[in-house]
Design an enzyme around this catalytic site. Sequence first.
Site, PDB file in Angstrom:
ATOM      1  N   LYS A   9       0.902  -1.270   0.154  1.00  0.00           N
ATOM      2  CA  LYS A   9       0.049  -0.227   0.222  1.00  0.00           C
ATOM      3  C   LYS A   9       0.737   1.244   0.039  1.00  0.00           C
ATOM      4  CE  LYS A   9      -3.536   2.803   3.302  1.00  0.00           C
ATOM      5  NZ  LYS A   9      -4.193   1.910   3.516  1.00  0.00           N
TER       6      LYS A   9
ATOM      7  N   LYS B 212      -2.345  -1.688  -4.008  1.00  0.00           N
ATOM      8  CA  LYS B 212      -3.082  -0.228  -3.341  1.00  0.00           C
ATOM      9  C   LYS B 212      -2.367   1.024  -4.568  1.00  0.00           C
ATOM     10  CE  LYS B 212      -6.503   1.922  -0.494  1.00  0.00           C
ATOM     11  NZ  LYS B 212      -6.045   2.204   0.569  1.00  0.00           N
TER      12      LYS B 212
END
Length: 327
Positions: free
Chosen positions: A195, A248
């Site tokens: 992330k 992400k």
Amino acid sequence: MLFPDYRPRRMRMNETLRRMVRETRLELDDLILPLFTVDGKNVKNPIPSMPGHYQLSINHVVQTAAQARELGIPAIILFGLPARKDPLATQAYAKDGVVQRAIKAVKDKVPDLTVITDVCLCAYTDHGHCGVVEGQTIDNDASLDLLARTALSHAKAGADMVAPSDMMDGRVAEIREALDEDNFSHIPIMSYAAKYCSSYYGPFREAADSAPQFGDRRTYQMDPANAREALREVSMDVEEGADIVMVKPALAYLDIICRVREEFDLPVAAYNVSGEYAMIKAAAERGWLDETKVMLETLTAIKRAGADMILTYFALDAAQLLRNGRG
Ligand code: PBG
Ligand code: ZN
């Protein structure tokens, strides 16, 4: 094979041929719908930067969940906006917290829809950071227990899967252990493994009221410039017991999705984040892009890069199209 013996255009002559040689197919089963739940009765607050998305009270979450299921979407991921915030995010792991109640309500009415929960503290802390704040820093190890308690409280409320998004080191192991000790060894962990510290989360932070009140998330989320580090992050989470690993955001990180897919055997998820959604919506509103076509092209690209599943605010729209055979 060289021209004129080989002519690639032969297999593009008509839609039937194109369908026959298509390498990537977007399917209903690829889609995960994110939903925001808020305390109160009959609340449906539009999120300005995410047209078509709302802060929903539990009755509306159930309604939208039922609609998703009806369309053939297999799963939702729940985010909560608590009634109050404090330094230790107590509402994140409260037995009667808004997400915990929403899980129960959805599982009660739409039992075969998979309910995933985002496990983080930022929407529940008054400082808006994803972990415990100690002076001006985020205390990694002090955050782990709270994250594990949050995940466990979701499992107890009936969640089918938990998805830690905080990016503290060691949280997957801590959550796995907490779940296993309490007879939830059957509950999978979808880890936000790679992330990045991304400005594409802007609309989400408005939606979830989770922006940090000081500083930023650069000491825990990844530097967008790093790719090899993503592989280390993923391998750590795999070692610690992740069942699904996520990359992400998705679009600016298709190379990361591709490399994670190539190097690991676990299912790979990609998060088509709020800013990616907002950009398409905004351009479409101005008539600058064909929203439907750009949406399908985008989701197909994420899948082509290697994602097995896609968390996307377009899930309902995409599902509608796929059901009508337009994917
Ligand atoms: C919470 C969380 C965020 C997102 C998912 N979980 C925001 C953040 O890290 O600040 C972003 C999702 C999106 O932008 O759609 N940690
Ligand atoms: Zn967070």
